[in-house]
Motif scaffolding. Structure first.
Motif, short mmCIF file in Angstrom:
data_model
loop_
_atom_site.label_atom_id
_atom_site.label_comp_id
_atom_site.label_asym_id
_atom_site.label_seq_id
_atom_site.Cartn_x
_atom_site.Cartn_y
_atom_site.Cartn_z
N ASP B 240 -3.38 -26.29 -79.44
CA ASP B 240 -2.41 -26.61 -80.48
C ASP B 240 -1.56 -25.39 -80.83
O ASP B 240 -0.41 -25.52 -81.23
CB ASP B 240 -3.10 -27.15 -81.73
CG ASP B 240 -3.24 -28.67 -81.68
OD1 ASP B 240 -2.34 -29.32 -81.10
OD2 ASP B 240 -4.22 -29.20 -82.22
N LEU B 241 -2.16 -24.21 -80.67
CA LEU B 241 -1.41 -22.99 -80.97
C LEU B 241 -0.19 -22.87 -80.05
O LEU B 241 0.87 -22.43 -80.47
CB LEU B 241 -2.31 -21.76 -80.80
CG LEU B 241 -3.47 -21.62 -81.78
CD1 LEU B 241 -4.30 -20.39 -81.43
CD2 LEU B 241 -2.96 -21.52 -83.20
N ALA B 242 -0.38 -23.27 -78.78
CA ALA B 242 0.72 -23.21 -77.83
C ALA B 242 1.83 -24.17 -78.25
O ALA B 242 3.02 -23.87 -78.13
CB ALA B 242 0.24 -23.55 -76.43
N ARG B 243 1.43 -25.32 -78.75
CA ARG B 243 2.43 -26.28 -79.19
C ARG B 243 3.22 -25.72 -80.38
O ARG B 243 4.44 -25.83 -80.43
CB ARG B 243 1.73 -27.57 -79.61
CG ARG B 243 2.72 -28.64 -79.97
CD ARG B 243 2.17 -29.65 -80.94
NE ARG B 243 3.29 -30.40 -81.48
CZ ARG B 243 3.21 -31.67 -81.84
NH1 ARG B 243 2.10 -32.31 -81.74
NH2 ARG B 243 4.27 -32.27 -82.34
N LEU B 244 2.52 -25.11 -81.31
CA LEU B 244 3.21 -24.53 -82.47
C LEU B 244 4.16 -23.41 -82.04
O LEU B 244 5.27 -23.28 -82.55
CB LEU B 244 2.19 -24.00 -83.49
CG LEU B 244 1.32 -25.07 -84.15
CD1 LEU B 244 0.24 -24.43 -85.02
CD2 LEU B 244 2.16 -26.05 -84.97
N LYS B 245 3.71 -22.65 -81.04
CA LYS B 245 4.56 -21.57 -80.52
C LYS B 245 5.83 -22.17 -79.91
O LYS B 245 6.93 -21.65 -80.10
CB LYS B 245 3.78 -20.79 -79.46
CG LYS B 245 4.52 -19.63 -78.87
CD LYS B 245 3.63 -18.88 -77.87
CE LYS B 245 4.48 -17.93 -77.02
NZ LYS B 245 3.78 -17.48 -75.83
N ALA B 246 5.65 -23.28 -79.16
CA ALA B 246 6.81 -23.93 -78.53
C ALA B 246 7.79 -24.41 -79.60
O ALA B 246 9.00 -24.24 -79.47
CB ALA B 246 6.34 -25.08 -77.66
N GLU B 247 7.25 -24.98 -80.67
CA GLU B 247 8.13 -25.45 -81.75
C GLU B 247 8.88 -24.27 -82.38
O GLU B 247 10.07 -24.35 -82.67
CB GLU B 247 7.31 -26.20 -82.80
CG GLU B 247 7.17 -27.67 -82.46
CD GLU B 247 6.17 -28.41 -83.34
OE1 GLU B 247 6.35 -29.62 -83.50
OE2 GLU B 247 5.22 -27.77 -83.86
N ALA B 248 8.14 -23.17 -82.56
CA ALA B 248 8.77 -21.99 -83.17
C ALA B 248 9.87 -21.43 -82.28
O ALA B 248 10.84 -20.85 -82.76
CB ALA B 248 7.70 -20.93 -83.42
N LYS B 249 9.75 -21.62 -80.96
CA LYS B 249 10.78 -21.12 -80.03
C LYS B 249 11.94 -22.10 -79.90
O LYS B 249 12.81 -21.92 -79.04
CB LYS B 249 10.16 -20.90 -78.65
CG LYS B 249 9.13 -19.80 -78.64
CD LYS B 249 9.57 -18.62 -77.82
CE LYS B 249 8.57 -17.52 -78.02
NZ LYS B 249 8.96 -16.24 -77.56
N GLY B 250 11.91 -23.17 -80.66
CA GLY B 250 13.05 -24.10 -80.68
C GLY B 250 12.94 -25.25 -79.69
O GLY B 250 13.91 -25.97 -79.47
N ILE B 251 11.78 -25.43 -79.07
CA ILE B 251 11.62 -26.58 -78.19
C ILE B 251 11.41 -27.81 -79.07
O ILE B 251 10.60 -27.80 -79.99
CB ILE B 251 10.44 -26.35 -77.22
CG1 ILE B 251 10.83 -25.24 -76.24
CG2 ILE B 251 10.08 -27.63 -76.47
CD1 ILE B 251 9.67 -24.61 -75.51
N LYS B 252 12.18 -28.87 -78.76
CA LYS B 252 12.14 -30.07 -79.62
C LYS B 252 11.11 -31.06 -79.09
O LYS B 252 11.03 -31.30 -77.89
CB LYS B 252 13.52 -30.74 -79.63
CG LYS B 252 14.27 -30.54 -80.94
CD LYS B 252 15.70 -30.99 -80.83
CE LYS B 252 15.86 -32.52 -80.83
NZ LYS B 252 17.27 -32.91 -80.57
#
Lengths: 62, 952
Positions: B240-252
């Protein structure tokens, strides 16, 4: 057809040379067994050898 | 790569299994080995033949995105490192003409007279690990795959991202080579789809889509990426941390169903519908299909030959409590063929399968084993002249496209001590090792410097090569010009090259001072200690005992069984109590297993192979102490249900109206007539995923579906509403999720912006939530509210301090390497499995326990452990016995004892030492020196940094 016969005791056959097969083979040798690693294609590695980087360390997968 | 070097692994590539006969412990396998048409012994993998071959062939390794020649090698690090001829495209093999390659080959390796060869093997056990198959292109066609070149599968996209891929790592549209500005990922292609008979979830696609999106974003920060998904299934440890990182990088992330993908001017039009039923479309430059894992294409054939059964999806049929046994005794399964799974889980299964096979044929252990012998180590004479060989690696374009490798290589010319220097395309390849060996002999080298990638992954390989050449492996120095130069300075080639020169100069300066270090081995006590008597601990102990090793289970509770005692049935209908009884009976009966209940560990001392534990057994008020000497430790201390006091902002008072899934299960498994509540609301992620606990507990979605189905089984009219964030019924559990929906269980997603509200208690219990389909708030007064709470580890904080092993931010033990060493802890000889590692369902626990047992058995089998030579050593003359080092060592690897004259002196316990250097850096009198990192060596290295070298 040429015929070769292997008579080694304490051997295990691993079918498939992807990451699962290779790891099983390596672990078997650590446990004191001889391994035949049978792979249908020309090289071992399987799908993992096609991956660029892996989560989370981004190490190259080879 | 490592497998290619082992004297105990015979790689039979281009081989097909034709027949398997015999019984467990004594099988005969018949194979056919197809010709490579190239003598692998003679081939040097120079690549000249490929340049001359006139025919083109689609490159399967690059997912058809590039062309190769019929005579080729897939990638330079391939094992065996030999080219081969694909008969499909070869003019000679198809039409009897050409043969251009034959005279071209300088080592005369090409041999068209090769015929298929039959081979018969005598083996004791079989492990099948054929991997997974591809989703059919028919399934992909509805997204315009095959019609429009910019619709790619995720594997094709992976090749685009890869430096060895068709555009050397640049992401370009295949239609016109423009850089895509907008990329869409479509999840669940060929998974969770009865249309292609793949009802299961492939388990890995959500995570790899996030990884690919993140890497693409790294390549081009401007690119806009949208991931269209049904449920984001990032249930693995820290996923889940990777998912949060992706969201923080602007991936929708958009929860939607994609209807189709159509060409639209230069772009692709993607039509999708949201949860509320509204339709939308958007334009993209590139669409990536996150394709699932299919059963291997030859699954049926393999099952027929080996004589085991497949499940309804053509994957291998196995049971919950014996996940790696096929239906044929003596044949075991590992990897994606057992069910779709990611790399760490595949690797875990492989270790486990190896352990099971080892137990089966333990009487033949070491009978066929070849002990690798090295040439006698050449002793360096006193005052021997330093002769350094330097090898600079291109790593294909990974280094070579940024760093000017030829320049760096030339730079070393004439440096003090350097007598040979060379470049190599891939210095880790098998043929490059041969070159290094040859050059060591030819130039009488006594130090080797390789400037390439990270010593963390590749140093052992080169050190092995040194040993093969008769040199002490510590006469090696590695310079990392990939991570530290070509990667971090990818946009500044000149600076990266200059830095590479600096690092190489420094490496050479250090190499002038490196010395051979002795190889050491320490004997091992052939006994194991397992902490925890739950399913994990019992399974691990059983496997160790079956492999022939005495094992003690220490359980702090009164009985064996652990957390599983609270469960009654599994999603697949297993009777948990009965299974648990069978396992604990086996444990109690086994003469090599000793069970100590009501017992805890009070103290552990020693190191791998030689641990000593003080155990305390309590009986009423009395406590009895005992000491146990053992070689390895498996931690299987388990976990328990987390009971949050607050769920999604609501205060919770547990009662007979508000229960957890485990409590509901107990009630449903009981005998009362009205045990199925008329109406139930279940709330998923109650206290998980950032609510109270940070992580996903992986099992709660399955647990909810299991109990919902049980309610429906008892009373088909009962109402069940499940409020969820992402239903994570990965793998075959997706079948049960589908069945629950078909049977009328209502699943409604909630978001963290609009959480369900709980009010009242008893008869006035009310649950209010937003229904995205009705687009309004709904209030229910259910008979029962069930909270799907997470799992927390049991007592890891105390035990981790006792054993000096790390835990992660969520208090689960932190494994040594997430991907490749998933059951080992950083302290040698200590292993982990079960809920103490992370929350997971019972079948995964069983596998992990077997894997931990297999790993733990390794030092016991050998009877000794080899110690890395880079350990600290104390100069007794200088030591003042202050004890600072002992207090600082994180591995309990240095201690102060009294010498013969009664003076306090420090000494290193080499078997425990990890070579971290903390002791050496803190010693106030410089009495401690680190093998391979002496002050002299480091000073020389730093000095060299200040110099500019001899050629500038």
């Amino acid at each position: 057809m040429g015929q070769a016969k292997e008579t080694k005791s304490g051997a295990v056959m691993v079918v498939g040379g992807g990451v699962a097969g290779v790891q099983a083979a390596l672990d078997l040798t650590e446990l004191g067994y001889y391994v035949y690693l049978v792979e249908k294609s020309a090289a071992i590695g399987g799908a993992m050898a096609q991956l660029d980087k892996t989560f989370p360390t981004n190490d190259c997968s080879l | 790569m490592e497998a290619g070097r082992s004297p105990n692994i015979e790689i039979l590539s281009n081989a097909d299994l034709l027949e398997l006969s015999g019984k467990p412990g004594n099988f005969t396998a018949k194979l056919q080995i197809r010709p490579r048409y190239i003598d692998a012994e003679k081939c040097t993998a120079c690549g000249l033949c490929t340049q001359y071959c006139p025919r083109h062939l689609v490159d399967q390794y690059n997912e058809g995105l590039a062309v190769t020649r019929p005579i080729h090698i897939d990638y330079p690090q391939a094992v065996p490192a030999s080219y081969f001829i694909d008969p499909k495209g070869c003019l000679h093999l198809q039409h009897g003409t050409c043969q251009i390659c034959v005279p071209v080959c300088r080592s005369k390796a090409i041999d068209f007279s090769q015929k298929p060869e039959a081979k018969e093997l005598k083996i004791g056990a079989v492990i099948v690990a054929p991997g997974f198959g591809r989703i059919s292109t028919d399934t992909l066609a509805k997204y315009s795959y095959g019609k429009h070149a910019d619709v790619l599968t995720s594997l094709e996209f992976e090749r685009l991202l890869c430096a060895s891929g068709p555009f050397e790592g640049e992401v370009k549209c295949l239609t016109d080579h423009r850089h895509p500005k907008r990329i869409a990922f479509i999840q669940c292609v060929g998974s969770r789809d009865l249309g292609c008979d793949n009802g299961y979830c492939s388990s890995v696609c959500c995570m790899y889509a996030i990884k690919e999106a993140l890497v693409a974003k790294e390549h081009d920060p401007e690119v806009e990426i949208t991931i269209y998904y049904m449920d984001m299934r990032t249930q693995g440890k820290d996923f889940d941390l990777a998912r949060l990182k992706a969201e923080a990088k602007g991936i929708k992330f958009v929860r939607a169903r994609v209807a189709d993908v159509m060409p639209w001017n230069k772009q692709l039009k993607l039509t999708y519908s949201l949860l509320d039923g509204t339709h939308h479309f958007e334009g993209f430059d590139m669409v990536v299909l996150s394709v699932g894992l299919d059963a291997p294409a030859d699954a049926k054939n393999l099952a027929n030959i080996a004589g085991f059964e497949l499940n309804h999806y053509d994957f291998c049929q196995t049971e919950t409590f014996a996940p790696l046994l096929t239906t044929k005794p003596g044949v075991f399964v590992a990897g994606a063929f057992q069910g779709p799974k990611d790399i760490p889980e595949s690797v875990t299964q492989s270790s486990a399968a190896a352990g099971i096979a080892s137990a089966l044929i333990k009487k033949d252990r070491n009978k066929g084993y070849v002990v690798k012998s090295y040439p006698k180590e050449r002793e360096l004479t006193k005052d021997e002249e330093v002769r350094i060989g330097v090898f600079v690696c291109h790593c294909g374009i990974n280094i070579g496209s940024v760093v000017d490798v030829p320049l760096v290589e030339q730079y070393t010319e004439g440096m003090e001590g350097v007598v040979y220097h060379a470049q190599s395309l891939y210095s880790c390849s098998q043929d490059a090792q041969e070159v290094i060996k040859q050059k060591i002999k030819e130039h009488n080298l006594n130090r080797v410097v390789v400037a390439a990638c990270s010593p963390r992954t590749h140093e052992p390989l080169f050190q092995e090569t040194l040993k093969d050449a008769g040199l002490n492996r510590c006469l090696f120095e590695m310079v990392n010009i990939r991570d530290q130069c070509s990667w971090v300075h990818a946009t500044e080639p000149a600076a990266a090259t200059a830095k590479s020169k600096d690092l190489v100069r420094m490496g050479i300066a250090k190499a002038r001072h490196i010395k051979p270090l002795p190889e050491q081995t320490v004997p091992v006590i052939s006994k194991a200690l397992v902490l925890g008597g739950g399913i994990a601990g019992m399974t691990a102990a059983l496997n160790l005992a079956e492999q022939g090793f005495h094992t003690t289970i220490v359980e702090k509770g009164e009985t064996l069984g652990g957390h599983l005692q609270h469960l009654s049935y599994t999603l697949r209908g297993d009777n948990v109590a009965q299974q648990l009884k069978e396992v604990s009976d086996q444990v109690k009966k086994h003469k090599l297993i000793e069970v100590m209940t009501n017992t805890e560990v009070a103290e552990v001392s020693g190191f791998v192979g030689n641990f000593s534990s003080r155990l305390v057994t309590r009986k009423g008020k009395s406590a009895k102490e005992s000491t146990l000497d053992h070689g390895v430790i498996i931690i299987a201390t388990g976990g328990r249900e987390h009971r949050p006091e607050k769920v999604l902002g609501n205060e919770i008072k547990y009662s007979n109206k508000i229960v957890t899934q485990a409590e509901l299960e107990k009630r449903l498994a009981g005998k009362a007539k009205d045990r199925a509540p008329e109406s139930t609301v279940m709330i998923q992620c109650a206290g998980s995923r950032g609510d109270d606990l940070a992580y996903c507990s992986k099992v709660c979605c399955n647990h909810a579906v299991k109990n919902a189905l049980k309610i429906k089984e008892l009373d088909s009219a009962a109402q069940v509403v499940v409020l969820y964030r992402d239903m994570r019924t990965y793998g075959y559990a997706e079948d049960a999720y589908r069945e629950a929906r078909e049977k009328g269980v209502v699943f409604i997603p909630y978001s963290m912006e609009n959480k369900p509200k709980i009010a009242g208690s008893g008869k006035s219990l009310k649950v209010t939530f937003y229904d995205p389909i009705l687009r309004e708030e709904v209030t229910m007064t259910p008979e029962l509210l069930t909270l799907s709470v997470g799992i927390v580890p049991e007592g890891t904080e105390e035990l981790s301090k006792l054993l000096k092993v790390p835990v992660n931010q969520d208090k689960f033990y932190l494994e040594a390497h997430v991907k490749l060493r998933p059951v080992e802890l950083p302290v040698s000889g200590v292993y982990v499995c079960g809920l103490a590692h992370s929350p997971k369902p019972v079948d995964e626990i069983v596998v992990q326990a077997q894997a931990a047992a297999a790993k733990a058995a390794m030092p016991l089998v050998k009877g000794h452990v080899s110690v890395e030579p880079t350990v600290s050593s104390v100069d007794k003359e200088l030591c003042i016995g202050c004890g600072l080092c002992e207090s600082l060592c994180p591995y309990q690897a240095i201690r102060v004892t009294k010498d013969e004259s009664g003076k306090r002196k420090a000494e290193t316990i080499t078997a425990s030492c990890k070579g971290c250097g903390i002791c050496a850096s803190h010693c106030p009198v410089f009495a401690i020196s680190m093998g391979g990192f002496t002050d002299e060596q480091i000073t020389a290295q730093i000095k060299a940094f200040g110099e500019t070298g001899n050629k500038e």
